[in-house]
Design a protein around this motif. Structure first.
Motif, PDB file in Angstrom:
ATOM      1  N   GLU A  62       0.829  -1.211   0.000  1.00 59.11           N
ATOM      2  CA  GLU A  62       0.000   0.000   0.000  1.00 59.11           C
ATOM      3  C   GLU A  62       0.860   1.256   0.000  1.00 59.11           C
ATOM      4  O   GLU A  62       0.581   2.225  -0.722  1.00 59.11           O
ATOM      5  CB  GLU A  62      -0.930   0.011   1.227  1.00 59.11           C
ATOM      6  CG  GLU A  62      -2.009  -1.065   1.215  1.00 59.11           C
ATOM      7  CD  GLU A  62      -1.460  -2.430   1.603  1.00 59.11           C
ATOM      8  OE1 GLU A  62      -0.287  -2.505   2.059  1.00 59.11           O
ATOM      9  OE2 GLU A  62      -2.187  -3.436   1.443  1.00 59.11           O
ATOM     10  N   ARG A  74       4.008   1.562  -1.101  1.00 57.76           N
ATOM     11  CA  ARG A  74       4.686   1.709  -2.390  1.00 57.76           C
ATOM     12  C   ARG A  74       3.720   2.180  -3.471  1.00 57.76           C
ATOM     13  O   ARG A  74       4.056   3.037  -4.303  1.00 57.76           O
ATOM     14  CB  ARG A  74       5.343   0.389  -2.798  1.00 57.76           C
ATOM     15  CG  ARG A  74       6.449  -0.077  -1.851  1.00 57.76           C
ATOM     16  CD  ARG A  74       7.335  -1.122  -2.505  1.00 57.76           C
ATOM     17  NE  ARG A  74       6.585  -2.251  -3.022  1.00 57.76           N
ATOM     18  CZ  ARG A  74       6.248  -3.332  -2.327  1.00 57.76           C
ATOM     19  NH1 ARG A  74       6.591  -3.425  -1.050  1.00 57.76           N
ATOM     20  NH2 ARG A  74       5.573  -4.327  -2.890  1.00 57.76           N
ATOM     21  N   THR A  75       2.504   1.638  -3.464  1.00 55.21           N
ATOM     22  CA  THR A  75       1.514   2.060  -4.456  1.00 55.21           C
ATOM     23  C   THR A  75       1.185   3.534  -4.306  1.00 55.21           C
ATOM     24  O   THR A  75       1.048   4.262  -5.298  1.00 55.21           O
ATOM     25  CB  THR A  75       0.225   1.216  -4.305  1.00 55.21           C
ATOM     26  OG1 THR A  75       0.541  -0.156  -4.544  1.00 55.21           O
ATOM     27  CG2 THR A  75      -0.842   1.672  -5.283  1.00 55.21           C
ATOM     28  N   GLU A  76       1.043   3.996  -3.066  1.00 54.90           N
ATOM     29  CA  GLU A  76       0.730   5.405  -2.840  1.00 54.90           C
ATOM     30  C   GLU A  76       1.872   6.313  -3.314  1.00 54.90           C
ATOM     31  O   GLU A  76       1.628   7.378  -3.895  1.00 54.90           O
ATOM     32  CB  GLU A  76       0.454   5.629  -1.349  1.00 54.90           C
ATOM     33  CG  GLU A  76       0.108   7.068  -0.970  1.00 54.90           C
ATOM     34  CD  GLU A  76      -1.167   7.576  -1.643  1.00 54.90           C
ATOM     35  OE1 GLU A  76      -1.349   8.810  -1.690  1.00 54.90           O
ATOM     36  OE2 GLU A  76      -1.982   6.753  -2.114  1.00 54.90           O
ATOM     37  N   HIS A 107       3.974   5.693  -5.786  1.00 52.95           N
ATOM     38  CA  HIS A 107       3.928   5.728  -7.252  1.00 52.95           C
ATOM     39  C   HIS A 107       2.719   6.535  -7.746  1.00 52.95           C
ATOM     40  O   HIS A 107       2.816   7.233  -8.771  1.00 52.95           O
ATOM     41  CB  HIS A 107       3.877   4.309  -7.806  1.00 52.95           C
ATOM     42  CG  HIS A 107       5.170   3.560  -7.669  1.00 52.95           C
ATOM     43  ND1 HIS A 107       6.321   3.955  -8.317  1.00 52.95           N
ATOM     44  CD2 HIS A 107       5.495   2.442  -6.966  1.00 52.95           C
ATOM     45  CE1 HIS A 107       7.302   3.110  -8.018  1.00 52.95           C
ATOM     46  NE2 HIS A 107       6.833   2.186  -7.202  1.00 52.95           N
ATOM     47  N   ARG A 108       1.605   6.455  -7.029  1.00 51.87           N
ATOM     48  CA  ARG A 108       0.414   7.206  -7.443  1.00 51.87           C
ATOM     49  C   ARG A 108       0.667   8.709  -7.347  1.00 51.87           C
ATOM     50  O   ARG A 108       0.320   9.481  -8.251  1.00 51.87           O
ATOM     51  CB  ARG A 108      -0.779   6.808  -6.577  1.00 51.87           C
ATOM     52  CG  ARG A 108      -2.104   7.406  -7.049  1.00 51.87           C
ATOM     53  CD  ARG A 108      -3.199   7.168  -6.019  1.00 51.87           C
ATOM     54  NE  ARG A 108      -2.909   7.866  -4.771  1.00 51.87           N
ATOM     55  CZ  ARG A 108      -3.082   9.188  -4.592  1.00 51.87           C
ATOM     56  NH1 ARG A 108      -3.530   9.936  -5.581  1.00 51.87           N
ATOM     57  NH2 ARG A 108      -2.808   9.734  -3.421  1.00 51.87           N
ATOM     58  N   GLU A 114       3.540   0.912 -12.150  1.00 54.00           N
ATOM     59  CA  GLU A 114       3.963   0.417 -10.838  1.00 54.00           C
ATOM     60  C   GLU A 114       2.830   0.530  -9.819  1.00 54.00           C
ATOM     61  O   GLU A 114       2.750  -0.270  -8.885  1.00 54.00           O
ATOM     62  CB  GLU A 114       5.175   1.223 -10.360  1.00 54.00           C
ATOM     63  CG  GLU A 114       6.440   1.019 -11.176  1.00 54.00           C
ATOM     64  CD  GLU A 114       7.082  -0.329 -10.926  1.00 54.00           C
ATOM     65  OE1 GLU A 114       6.686  -1.013  -9.963  1.00 54.00           O
ATOM     66  OE2 GLU A 114       7.977  -0.715 -11.700  1.00 54.00           O
ATOM     67  N   ALA A 115       1.949   1.520 -10.016  1.00 55.50           N
ATOM     68  CA  ALA A 115       0.842   1.713  -9.080  1.00 55.50           C
ATOM     69  C   ALA A 115      -0.334   0.787  -9.375  1.00 55.50           C
ATOM     70  O   ALA A 115      -1.350   0.825  -8.671  1.00 55.50           O
ATOM     71  CB  ALA A 115       0.377   3.168  -9.121  1.00 55.50           C
ATOM     72  N   GLY A 116      -0.201  -0.034 -10.425  1.00 60.28           N
ATOM     73  CA  GLY A 116      -1.268  -0.965 -10.770  1.00 60.28           C
ATOM     74  C   GLY A 116      -2.386  -0.363 -11.590  1.00 60.28           C
ATOM     75  O   GLY A 116      -3.404  -1.012 -11.847  1.00 60.28           O
ATOM     76  N   GLN A 117      -2.223   0.889 -12.051  1.00 59.66           N
ATOM     77  CA  GLN A 117      -3.237   1.541 -12.876  1.00 59.66           C
ATOM     78  C   GLN A 117      -2.898   1.295 -14.348  1.00 59.66           C
ATOM     79  O   GLN A 117      -2.448   2.191 -15.063  1.00 59.66           O
ATOM     80  CB  GLN A 117      -3.298   3.033 -12.550  1.00 59.66           C
ATOM     81  CG  GLN A 117      -3.655   3.300 -11.091  1.00 59.66           C
ATOM     82  CD  GLN A 117      -3.849   4.777 -10.807  1.00 59.66           C
ATOM     83  OE1 GLN A 117      -4.095   5.581 -11.707  1.00 59.66           O
ATOM     84  NE2 GLN A 117      -3.754   5.143  -9.530  1.00 59.66           N
TER      85      GLN A 117
END
Length: 895
Positions: A348, A350-352, A354-355, A376-379
């Motif tokens: 969570e 790391r995703t934030e 990258h977002r 990288e953020a999964g989007q």
């Protein structure tokens, strides 16, 4: 000065230590390009070296100190300290002159001045006394960033009021660029930054050779240089790390990495000395390729991040800083370890990160970087949309490897429904060894309903480029022929340049290199942005290739050298275009007998050429590397490189590389009269050509015919069948005259003269003409890489014709060997001529009587000079005087 400074914490002993120059490292690298004798430092009273930690400021100041002593100047050294008040700083200035200049009574009247904090009368008095001395004095202040604000003001005042016999050199991490900005503008000062001190490849190679000797070759040294990015401290870290491994060759390969070794240990030690908040900040920003203060604020969700970044840039050696931009980046050696720590964060977190990075970068128009963070953020959908927006422009700017990396993660369904993305990928595949895949994508594009004429035109550009990379010049010509008269839209400058480049390539392949240059020179010139710059560099590549085709190596070097410097700086040393330019330039400078420079240009680049170079650059790169090895007497390595070229030709389906490899082997063996080996090699060439002759077209057969004819001629020379060799060379010369390959024509003329002489005929006039043409074109190695008897023939013909001057070789510019190990005194103004003579004899352990006999003076005179020496050097004994002189840099050659 034996009094204690007004600051209780600053004792006389501390002042003495801070005014004593640091010990010079035994293996310290002298950097000629940064020598004070360089024009940019000449007549500059102030020099400021301002870089982050780890760039070798103190080492450079030490080099300059020795240079100043060697030219006769006196050098005063101060290592700054944050605890000094103004009076203590003044005491340091006085003691530095006393110690470094051998003037024990300098500044006696300043002790009673009693300067108060904020007052500059003491500095003024110091300057006045310096002006009254008979010495040229250089004041060096190292670690000046540690000075208190009051002392910074005093030093700034000093810099703006230097006397005619004073030069001031400042080493600092930060803060002094603004203090001397006005002096720089008026030409009274010069400012050096991190980019000035960053190691170049030749400097890294020299340091590596001094450390490892013959264990590290040019390729591995270049690899180590690239991993360190020219950062002096980073290079030391890597050298320490790889030294622990038993097999340096494996540990220095780009894919080997250094995990768990020197870099990890160094970063761990560094982070242990930082505050936890700083460590967390560095770990979090390690997800960024490029770092900006505002981006850090967004990433950390804190306005204080800007100040933290500024503090870390100033106080830690982890960032690569540009001298004229707010953008910085973490050094690759540091970032690798930090990213490993980042991987331990929750998904969570790391995703934030990258977002947030994606949002800021997209808002600021940095679409390519934003696309990576979106992925990288999964989007994924957002990432594919952003990639479609930016990858075509990235390809136009020469970033084909970025496009190919996206190809590895793009689903085939996404690629099929995004035409612009497919076009970018087709370009990237065409300009590599994967040209077959490019043609499949082009077919898909042409089958779409909206395939208008502009798309068909660009597909023809791509397809003909793929054919060129496939070494199929006939198909390249055929595919682009319908579009030769096409005119890209005036606003499409990149396509205009690519159109001209393609026409120029076709002109060169058809034997009109001068026409190729005219085509490229007709394209509008100017700085039209990044998209245009890559195509313009390709144009410079083609111009350089056309000059090399003609044997005009001097003109070729004038085009290729600046183009390579620019490509290395903007694209990177291992970018395919940089490597292709390097292959041409290496072949060019080798013809001028600059063997070491040619090897340096090719170092750690052949593998890139192998997978992403044009067939001609692969051929030139490997053939040049083989000739370099042969020139250095490593014939087994030369043959190994040629066999590698043969293997590449087989794996990439490029039979011309196989033939060229065998042709060069025939040449090498012929000049040693290995007749049987030559016979076997020529037989292999004939078999390959016979197999492919019916498949390939006219242009390909013509390109291969010269290699075949020369190979047969070389085999006849090896067999010493002189009449047949003469006839074979004559037919070869007719072919090169048709294709305007002047370098080959000159070599063939020289070989014909050699063969004629061996056959009992007179080839002197032919040889003299070849020698004259070689001198005109700058082709120095034409008569070096030849049969042994030809060199003797050239020497005799040159002597009979009144001397034949060849272009100076690299060996002619070698430095004079250093002096021996016997003690010798630097010709400094600190000591008189007699005192220097006495000191040198004293260092050789002569008694007073022996010194007097050597100098032809009385013993009393010797004692008088010794008394003066002891006073200037602040020494009490003969041994003490020698050691003090050595410490101050006045005595060299001591063991």
């Amino acid at each position: 000065m034996t009094s204690v400074a007004s600051n209780p914490a600053t004792t006389y002993s501390e002042i003495v230590l801070r005014t004593t120059p640091p010990r010079a490292s035994r293996n310290q690298l002298a950097r000629p390009r940064l020598s004070l004798s360089d024009e940019r430092f000449r007549d500059r009273p102030v020099i400021v070296v301002q870089t982050p930690p780890g760039f070798g400021k103190t080492s450079l100041l030490g080099q300059w100190r020795r240079e100043c002593l060697a030219r006769g100047a006196a050098v005063a050294w101060i290592t700054a300290d944050a605890n000094d008040d103004l009076q203590s700083f003044l005491h340091c200035l006085v003691q530095a002159v006393r110690c470094g200049c051998g003037r024990p009574h300098f500044g006696n009247q300043l002790e009673t001045l009693g300067a108060k904090p904020g007052e500059l009368e003491g500095v003024t008095a110091w300057l006045a006394e310096v002006a009254q001395t008979s010495l040229d004095i250089v004041l060096i202040v190292d670690e000046a960033e540690r000075l208190s604000p009051g002392n910074v003001a005093a030093l700034t005042y000093l810099l703006h009021n230097v006397t005619p016999n004073l030069q001031v050199v400042i080493g600092s991490r930060s803060g002094f660029d603004t203090a001397v900005a006005d002096l720089v503008d008026y030409g009274h000062a010069v400012l050096l930054g991190a980019e000035d001190l960053r190691f170049r490849l030749d400097e890294s190679a020299s340091l590596i050779r001094a450390r490892f000797g013959d264990k590290v070759n040019a390729d591995l040294a270049a690899c180590l240089h690239e991993q360190s990015e020219g950062w002096p401290l980073g290079l030391q870290i890597l050298m320490t790390a790889v030294e622990k491994g038993s097999d340096l060759r494996i540990r220095l390969l780009p894919t080997a990495g250094l995990e768990g070794s020197g870099s990890e240990h160094f970063v761990g030690s560094l982070l242990a000395n930082l505050a936890p908040e700083d460590v967390d900040f560095l770990v979090r920003i390690s997800c960024l390729d490029l770092v900006h203060p505002d981006l850090c604020c967004k990433l950390m969700d804190s306005a204080a991040a800007k100040d933290r970044l500024e503090h870390l840039i100033r106080d830690t050696p982890v960032f690569v800083v540009s001298d004229d931009s707010e953008w910085v980046r973490l050094h690759n050696l540091i970032r690798e370890v930090l990213q490993h720590r980042l991987s331990s964060f929750s998904a969570e977190d790391r995703t934030e990160l990258h977002r947030r990075a994606m949002g800021w970068l997209a808002d600021h128009g940095m679409i390519q970087e934003a696309a990576r963070h979106a992925l990288e953020a999964g989007q994924n959908e957002v990432a594919y949309d952003l990639a479609e927006q930016c990858l075509y422009e990235a390809m136009a700017q020469g970033h084909q490897e970025t496009v190919l990396r996206w190809l590895d993660v793009l689903p085939e369904t996404e690629l099929k429904r995004r035409a612009r993305l497919r076009l970018a990928v087709a370009w990237a595949l065409a300009l590599s060894e994967r040209h077959t895949e490019a043609e499949l994508l082009i077919q898909d594009l042409l089958e779409t309903p909206d395939a208008d004429s502009s798309l068909r035109y660009e597909c023809a550009l791509i397809a003909s480029g793929a054919a060129y990379y496939a070494d199929d010049p006939d198909r390249c010509t055929e595919l682009f022929q319908p579009w030769v008269a096409a005119q890209p839209l005036p606003r499409a400058l990149p396509l205009q340049q690519m159109h001209a480049n393609r026409l120029a390539i076709l002109a060169t392949l058809n034997g009109d290199p001068a026409g190729a240059r005219r085509i490229i020179q007709a394209v509008p010139q100017g700085d039209f942005g990044k998209e245009y710059r890559y195509g313009s560099r390709l144009g410079a590549f083609i111009i350089g290739f056309s000059y090399l085709w003609e044997g005009q190596v001097v003109l070729g070097e004038q085009v290729l050298r600046p183009a390579l410097v620019s490509a290395d700086a903007d694209l990177g040393r291992r970018h395919p275009l940089s490597c292709m330019l390097a292959a041409l330039l290496a072949a060019t400078v080798l013809e001028r007998d600059l063997v070491d420079e040619s090897a340096e240009l090719l170092a750690n680049r052949l593998d890139v050429l192998e997978r992403a170079g044009t067939p001609d650059t692969v051929l030139l790169g490997y053939r040049t590397a083989a000739r370099i090895a042969a020139a250095k007497g490593i014939e087994h390595r030369a043959l190994d490189l040629l066999e590698m070229m043969y293997t590449i030709g087989t794996s990439r389906g490029l039979p011309r590389l196989c033939v060229a490899s065998l042709g060069e082997q025939a040449r090498m063996h012929a000049f040693r009269f290995h007749s049987e080996t030559c016979r076997v090699v020529v037989q292999r060439i004939d078999e390959i050509i016979a197999y492919h002759a019916g498949i390939q077209g006219r242009l390909w057969r013509r390109s291969i015919e010269l290699i075949q004819r020369l190979a047969h001629a070389h085999a006849l020379i090896a067999n010493q069948d002189w009449p047949a060799a003469a006839l074979a060379l004559e037919t070869s010369q007719e072919l090169v005259e048709m294709t305007r390959q002047e370098r080959w024509r000159i070599e063939i003329m020289a070989l014909r003269a050699f063969v004629m002489e061996r056959a009992g005929q007179n080839g002197r006039s032919l040889l003299l003409e070849a020698m004259n043409l070689a001198q005109t074109f700058g082709l120095v190695r034409t008569f070096v890489d030849a049969p042994p008897g030809l060199a003797d023939l050239v020497s005799r013909a040159g002597n009979e014709a009144g001397g034949h001057k060849q272009t100076p070789t690299a060996e002619a510019a070698r430095p004079v060997p250093p002096r021996g190990t016997a003690p010798w005194v630097v010709p400094s103004m600190v000591l008189t001529t007699k005192e220097r003579q006495v000191l040198e004899l004293l260092a050789r352990h002569l008694s007073n009587k022996e010194i007097a006999q050597a100098m032809e003076v009385g013993e009393e005179t010797v004692k008088w000079h010794l008394k003066n020496l002891f006073g200037k050097l602040d020494a009490g004994t003969r041994k003490h005087a020698v050691r003090r002189a050595q410490l101050l840099g006045l005595l060299e050659g001591m063991q």
